[in-house]
Design an enzyme around this catalytic site. Structure first.
Site, PDB file in Angstrom:
ATOM      1  N   ILE A 126       0.836  -1.209   0.000  1.00  0.00           N
ATOM      2  CA  ILE A 126       0.000   0.000   0.000  1.00  0.00           C
ATOM      3  C   ILE A 126       0.868   1.256   0.000  1.00  0.00           C
ATOM      4  O   ILE A 126       0.432   2.327   0.422  1.00  0.00           O
ATOM      5  CB  ILE A 126      -1.000  -0.011   1.174  1.00  0.00           C
ATOM      6  CG1 ILE A 126      -0.289  -0.106   2.530  1.00  0.00           C
ATOM      7  CG2 ILE A 126      -1.970  -1.166   1.025  1.00  0.00           C
ATOM      8  CD1 ILE A 126      -1.245   0.048   3.733  1.00  0.00           C
ATOM      9  N   GLY A 127       2.084   1.095  -0.501  1.00  0.00           N
ATOM     10  CA  GLY A 127       3.009   2.228  -0.544  1.00  0.00           C
ATOM     11  C   GLY A 127       4.052   2.155   0.543  1.00  0.00           C
ATOM     12  O   GLY A 127       4.921   3.022   0.672  1.00  0.00           O
ATOM     13  N   ILE A 146      14.971  -3.797  11.979  1.00  0.00           N
ATOM     14  CA  ILE A 146      14.619  -2.916  10.860  1.00  0.00           C
ATOM     15  C   ILE A 146      15.112  -3.593   9.578  1.00  0.00           C
ATOM     16  O   ILE A 146      16.309  -3.790   9.367  1.00  0.00           O
ATOM     17  CB  ILE A 146      15.266  -1.524  11.042  1.00  0.00           C
ATOM     18  CG1 ILE A 146      14.773  -0.883  12.343  1.00  0.00           C
ATOM     19  CG2 ILE A 146      14.957  -0.633   9.835  1.00  0.00           C
ATOM     20  CD1 ILE A 146      13.261  -0.775  12.496  1.00  0.00           C
ATOM     21  N   PRO A 149      16.341   0.316   6.414  1.00  0.00           N
ATOM     22  CA  PRO A 149      16.301   1.624   7.091  1.00  0.00           C
ATOM     23  C   PRO A 149      15.724   2.734   6.223  1.00  0.00           C
ATOM     24  O   PRO A 149      15.168   3.706   6.746  1.00  0.00           O
ATOM     25  CB  PRO A 149      17.777   1.915   7.402  1.00  0.00           C
ATOM     26  CG  PRO A 149      18.493   0.626   7.252  1.00  0.00           C
ATOM     27  CD  PRO A 149      17.688  -0.249   6.336  1.00  0.00           C
ATOM     28  N   LYS A 150      15.830   2.587   4.905  1.00  0.00           N
ATOM     29  CA  LYS A 150      15.346   3.649   4.018  1.00  0.00           C
ATOM     30  C   LYS A 150      13.818   3.658   3.957  1.00  0.00           C
ATOM     31  O   LYS A 150      13.184   4.690   4.209  1.00  0.00           O
ATOM     32  CB  LYS A 150      15.935   3.442   2.619  1.00  0.00           C
ATOM     33  CG  LYS A 150      15.733   4.603   1.674  1.00  0.00           C
ATOM     34  CD  LYS A 150      16.397   4.277   0.327  1.00  0.00           C
ATOM     35  CE  LYS A 150      16.170   5.384  -0.679  1.00  0.00           C
ATOM     36  NZ  LYS A 150      17.018   6.558  -0.448  1.00  0.00           N
ATOM     37  N   GLN A 198       8.392   5.303   6.370  1.00  0.00           N
ATOM     38  CA  GLN A 198       7.178   4.987   7.123  1.00  0.00           C
ATOM     39  C   GLN A 198       6.995   5.954   8.285  1.00  0.00           C
ATOM     40  O   GLN A 198       5.900   6.449   8.535  1.00  0.00           O
ATOM     41  CB  GLN A 198       7.274   3.554   7.681  1.00  0.00           C
ATOM     42  CG  GLN A 198       7.126   2.488   6.628  1.00  0.00           C
ATOM     43  CD  GLN A 198       5.679   2.347   6.230  1.00  0.00           C
ATOM     44  OE1 GLN A 198       4.883   1.757   6.933  1.00  0.00           O
ATOM     45  NE2 GLN A 198       5.323   2.935   5.124  1.00  0.00           N
ATOM     46  N   LYS A 231       8.526  -5.814  14.204  1.00  0.00           N
ATOM     47  CA  LYS A 231       7.292  -5.448  14.901  1.00  0.00           C
ATOM     48  C   LYS A 231       6.322  -4.593  14.083  1.00  0.00           C
ATOM     49  O   LYS A 231       5.210  -4.357  14.526  1.00  0.00           O
ATOM     50  CB  LYS A 231       7.632  -4.697  16.184  1.00  0.00           C
ATOM     51  CG  LYS A 231       8.227  -5.582  17.280  1.00  0.00           C
ATOM     52  CD  LYS A 231       8.481  -4.754  18.510  1.00  0.00           C
ATOM     53  CE  LYS A 231       8.852  -5.604  19.710  1.00  0.00           C
ATOM     54  NZ  LYS A 231       9.159  -4.747  20.869  1.00  0.00           N
ATOM     55  N   GLY A 249       4.235   0.874  10.366  1.00  0.00           N
ATOM     56  CA  GLY A 249       3.326   1.762   9.644  1.00  0.00           C
ATOM     57  C   GLY A 249       2.560   2.703  10.543  1.00  0.00           C
ATOM     58  O   GLY A 249       2.074   3.735  10.086  1.00  0.00           O
ATOM     59  N   GLU A 250       2.416   2.363  11.793  1.00  0.00           N
ATOM     60  CA  GLU A 250       1.512   3.136  12.634  1.00  0.00           C
ATOM     61  C   GLU A 250       2.149   3.692  13.907  1.00  0.00           C
ATOM     62  O   GLU A 250       1.774   4.768  14.373  1.00  0.00           O
ATOM     63  CB  GLU A 250       0.277   2.283  12.970  1.00  0.00           C
ATOM     64  CG  GLU A 250      -0.558   2.082  11.719  1.00  0.00           C
ATOM     65  CD  GLU A 250      -1.554   0.947  11.775  1.00  0.00           C
ATOM     66  OE1 GLU A 250      -2.747   1.219  11.647  1.00  0.00           O
ATOM     67  OE2 GLU A 250      -1.140  -0.219  11.916  1.00  0.00           O
TER      68      GLU A 250
HETATM   69 MO1  MOS Z   1      -4.304   0.320   8.748  1.00  0.00          MO
HETATM   70  S1  MOS Z   1      -5.636   1.675   9.511  1.00  0.00           S
HETATM   71  O1  MOS Z   1      -4.729  -1.128   9.556  1.00  0.00           O
HETATM   72  O2  MOS Z   1      -4.550   0.304   7.083  1.00  0.00           O
END
Ligand code: MOS
Length: 704
Positions: A472-473, A595, A598-599, A604, A667, A670-671
C-alpha cells in the site's frame, strides 16, 4: 557473487517498484482498461435518513452516450439476501451495508443510482440530471447530543479488544486523592484522503467475475465478492498490484466495487467506476471520540489511579470498535485502574480503521493527560514517564517480549535537546515567537498472522516470490525481495515479487502494521525451504524449481506482551499576535524490533510524523448537523499537511532484538510513529502558550 551483507535484510535498498512508479508504469485500479469498457458515475443521497420515493431518469437518459441508469428498482437481482454473505473479514458485528438494496437511506451521500455511459463525462453530466425524490426522516449525527444513547459494544466472533479489568477501587481513591487531574478530550471525525480515489473495473465473462479494484487485501475483497454475489471462489478474481495510499480506507470492500460489478452485469460490458473526491467522504472514516482521563499520583509522580473512559462513534447498522482505552494499562502501572469504552450510534456510515486506529486517538488523550499531570505534580514530563516505567505489562502481567522504550526516550531527548527546555509555560521565545517543547510516548500492538508464499527458482538464477498480499506504498515489494534475497543468497534485484492478485497463494489484508511480520515470515520460510531443496539436488538450479509454503503462527499460550514503542519530541513556534503555529522540529525514536530496510522504514515514520501533524493541527471532517453531512469534502477544505507544514524530522531506530514476536523479529512500523505524535505537538503548544487545547485540531481560535 554479491554478498548478502550488501543485498539482504537490514540494507537501505531503494524501492524495487520505484522506477515503475516514476515512469508511470505502475497501474492503479482506475487506470486499467478493457475493450468496450463503459463508465459509471454514482448519484449520492442528499439526505441522511429517509426513503427514496421516486427517481426521475428521463433527462439523464437523453444525454448522448448514456446507456442507462441503475437504481434499487431495476438493478440485477443477483445479490445475496443473507447478511453473513456480506460480511468481509474485518466487518464489525451488525448488518453490513448493501448498496442499491432498497429505497431506505441510512446516511448522507449513500449511493442511490448509478449512471452508465460510454464516457466518464457523459455519465457525470447525466448523473447531475437524475432527480431523486425523498421522504425525509429525522437524523442524528451529533456525537455530543447522542451520547445519551451510548451502549457497551457487543462481544462476538469479531476481534474486539475489551478494556482491561478494573483493579482496586479507583473511583473512591480518586475522590480523595490530592494530586489529580480530571480532563476530557475530543477528537473529530477524519477521512483517510489517499491521493488515489476508490475505483473498480469489473468484467463478467459468463458467470466469472474479474475486478481490478483498490483494496488493501485482494483475498478479503475476493471472499466478499463471492459472498455478496453468491459465487464460488473459483468464479472470482481480484487484482490490485498498486495502491495510491489507503491508510485503512481499503481494508473493507466499499460500495463502488459492488456497483461496478452490478453495472457490468446489467449493461453486459466491462464497467469502470471511480469515486470523486467528494464521494471519498461517503464511507468509512476515523470515528469521533470523547475521552475522559482521571489520573492521580503520589508526590513523587507515581500513578496510583488511572481511569480512561471513552465514547466512540459507530453507525446504526454496525458496531464499529477500536482499541482506544487499553494502551495506558500497558504503559503505566497503577494500583487502581478502570477503563471503559462505549459506542454512540449515529446516522453516518460505519467508521473504519484509519492510521493507527484507536491508538492515535486513545494515546493522544492519554499522553496529553500525562502532560497535564506532570504540571499538577511538578515533575518534568519525560521524568514522569520514567517514574512510571514498567518492564512487565500491567494489563496482562506478562513480561514484554522486548521493550527499548527507555532508550527511545533517552536518545530522542538527547538529540532534541530536551535538557534545554525551561519547565515554565510561556518561558521560552525565539525570534519574537513563543517557543514550546513537548513530548509523548507511542505504543502499538504487534500483530502476526498466517500467510502462504510460493518461491520459485528460475534457470537463469533469479527468483520469483508470489503471494496475495498488498503493497500500500509501504515498501512491501522491496522488503520481501530483500528477505528472499538473503535466504537464497542472491541480490535483491534478482528477486521478482508478485503481489495483489487473488489467484496467488493467500495472504491477509495489509493492515495493522503486520505485513512485514506476517508475509515476511512466510517469505523467509518459503525461501529457506527453496534454498534447501536447491542444495539437495543441484540440477534443480539449472532446470527451475518451486515450493509453496504456509507459515502459521503457533496456537500456544501467550507468554509475553508484544508491543512496538516510540517517543516523540516536538518543538513549536507560535506567533504571539496571530497565534499561527509552526512545528519547527520533530525527533522520533522508534523501538520496533529488527529494521529490515532503514530507508523504507524511515519513510514509514516520516509518513507517521506528517499525519501526526495533520491530526494535531489540521485534519477535521466537519459535519453540518442540519443536513447530517460532512461538508468539507474536498482537499481545499479538509486540510492535510503539505511540505511547508513538515519540518526536518529526525528518525532514530533504537536497536531492539526480539526472539518472541515472529521468526524475523520485526514489529511493524506503519503506525507506531503516529501514536503519541499529535500529543507531543499539543503538549508543546501548551508549553509555548499556557493554553491547554482539548479539542483537536488546534486552530487559531483555540489560542485566542
Ligand atoms: Mo491500517 S488503519 O490497519 O490500514
Amino acid at each position: 557473487m554479491k554478498t548478502k551483507e550488501k543485498q539482504g535484510v537490514g540494507q537501505a535498498h531503494i524501492r524495487v517498484d520505484g522506477k515503475k512508479k516514476v515512469m508511470g508504469q505502475a497501474r492503479y485500479a482506475g487506470e486499467f482498461t478493457l475493450d468496450g469498457m463503459l463508465y459509471a458515475y454514482v448519484v449520492s443521497s442528499a439526505v441522511a435518513r429517509g426513503k427514496v420515493s421516486g427517481i426521475k431518469t428521463a433527462a439523464a437518459e437523453r444525454i448522448e452516450g448514456v446507456k442507462g441508469v441503475m437504481t434499487h428498482a431495476n438493478r440485477p437481482s443477483i445479490l445475496s439476501e443473507n447478511d453473513d454473505d456480506w460480511r468481509d473479514q474485518i466487518a464489525p458485528l451488525g448488518r453490513p451495508f448493501r448498496p442499491l438494496w432498497n429505497n431506505v437511506i441510512e446516511f448522507s451521500h449513500q449511493p442511490l443510482a448509478v449512471v452508465v455511459a460510454d464516457t466518464f463525462e457523459a455519465a457525470r453530466c447525466a448523473a447531475s440530471l437524475v432527480e431523486i425524490e425523498y421522504e425525509r426522516g429525522v437524523h442524528t449525527t451529533d456525537m455530543v447530543a447522542a451520547r445519551k444513547d451510548s451502549y457497551h459494544p457487543p462481544s462476538g466472533k469479531i476481534a474486539y479488544n475489551p478494556p482491561p479489568e478494573t483493579e482496586g477501587d479507583p473511583e473512591a481513591v480518586f475522590a480523595t486523592a490530592e494530586r489529580k487531574i480530571d480532563v476530557t478530550y475530543h477528537t473529530p471525525d477524519h477521512h483517510h484522503n489517499p491521493m488515489e480515489p476508490h475505483a473498480t473495473l469489473a468484467h463478467w465473462n459468463g458467470d466469472k467475475l474479474k475486478v481490478w479494484t483498490k483494496t488493501q487485501g485482494v483475498m478479503n475483497t475476493h471472499g466478499f465478492l463471492a459472498g455478496a454475489f453468491g459465487l464460488d471462489e473459483e468464479q472470482v478474481e481480484v487484482v490490485c498490484p498498486f495502491v495510491g495510499g489507503a491508510f485503512g480506507c481499503g481494508l473493507r470492500p466499499q460500495y463502488q466495487l459492488v456497483l461496478a460489478a452490478l453495472a457490468s452485469r446489467a449493461f453486459n460490458a466491462p464497467v469502470r467506476l471511480t469515486l470523486t473526491r467528494e464521494q471519498m467522504f461517503s464511507f468509512g472514516h476515523r470515528p469521533y471520540t470523547i475521552q475522559r482521563l482521571r489520573l492521580a499520583a503520589d508526590e513523587s509522580g507515581r500513578l496510583n489511579v488511572f481511569m480512561h473512559d471513552a465514547d466512540g462513534e459507530t453507525s446504526k447498522f454496525e458496531h464499529f470498535t477500536e482499541t482506544v482505552v487499553n494502551w495506558g494499562a500497558s504503559l503505566y502501572p497503577a494500583e487502581h485502574r478502570k477503563c471503559t469504552y462505549n459506542l454512540v450510534p449515529l446516522d453516518l456510515y460505519t467508521p473504519l480503521d484509519m492510521r493507527a486506529p484507536g491508538g492515535a486517538t486513545g494515546v493522544h488523550a492519554l499522553e496529553c493527560a500525562m502532560d497535564e499531570l506532570s504540571y499538577e505534580v511538578g515533575v518534568d514530563p519525560l521524568q514522569l514517564r520514567l517514574i512510571n516505567y514498567t518492564e512487565t505489562d500491567p494489563a496482562s502481567g506478562l513480561p514484554f517480549s522486548s521493550k527499548e522504550l527507555k532508550a527511545c526516550y533517552q536518545r530522542a531527548a538527547d538529540s532534541f535537546g530536551w535538557s534545554r527546555r525551561k519547565p515554565e509555560p510561556r518561558s521560552m521565545t525565539r525570534d519574537g515567537k513563543r517557543l514550546g517543547m513537548g513530548m509523548a510516548t507511542g505504543i502499538w500492538e504487534v500483530m502476526y498472522m498466517g500467510a502462504t508464499v510460493k518461491a520459485e527458482w528460475k534457470p537463469d538464477g533469479t527468483a520469483v516470490i508470489s503471494t496475495a498480499s498488498a503493497d500500500i506504498g509501504t515498501g512491501t515489494y522491496t522488503i520481501l525481495a530483500q528477505i528472499a534475497a538473503e535466504e537464497l543468497d542472491i541480490s535483491t534485484d534478482q528477486v521478482e515479487v508478485r503481489l495483489g492478485d487473488s489467484s496467488l497463494p493467500q495472504a491477509p489484508i495489509e493492515g495493522g502494521s503486520m505485513t512485514a511480520a506476517s508475509v515476511g515470515s512466510a517469505v523467509k520460510k518459503a525461501s529457506s525451504q527453496l534454498r534447501k531443496e536447491l542444495d539437495e539436488e543441484s540440477s534443480r538450479r539449472k532446470s527451475g524449481h518451486s515450493v509453496t509454503v504456509q507459515n502459521q503462527p503457533g496456537e500456544e499460550e501467550e507468554t509475553h506482551a508484544k508491543y512496538a514503542h516510540s517517543a516523540s519530541f516536538a518543538e513549536v513556534e507560535i506567533h504571539p499576535v496571530t497565534g499561527s503555529i509552526r512545528v519547527s522540529k520533530l525527533v522520533i525514536a522508534v523501538a520496533a524490533g529488527k529494521i529490515l530496510n532503514p530507508k523504507t522504514a524511515r519513510s514509514q515514520i516520516l509518513g507517521c510524523a506528517t499525519w501526526g501533524i495533520g491530526m494535531a493541527l489540521q485534519e477535521e471532517s466537519v459535519l453540518d448537523q442540519a443536513y447530517g453531512r460532512f461538508m468539507n469534502h474536498n482537499l481545499a477544505e479538509y486540510h492535510v499537511p503539505v511540505n511547508a507544514d513538515v519540518p526536518d524530522t529526525e528518525v532514530i531506530f533504537v536497536p531492539e532484538e526480539d526472539k518472541e514476536v515472529n521468526p524475523l523479529g520485526v514489529k511493524g512500523l506503519g503506525e507506531v510513529g503516529m501514536v503519541g505524535l499529535s500529543a507531543a505537538i499539543v503538549n508543546a503548544v501548551y508549553h509555548a502558550t499556557g493554553k491547554r487545547v482539548r479539542h483537536l485540531p488546534i486552530k487559531l481560535d483555540s489560542l485566542l
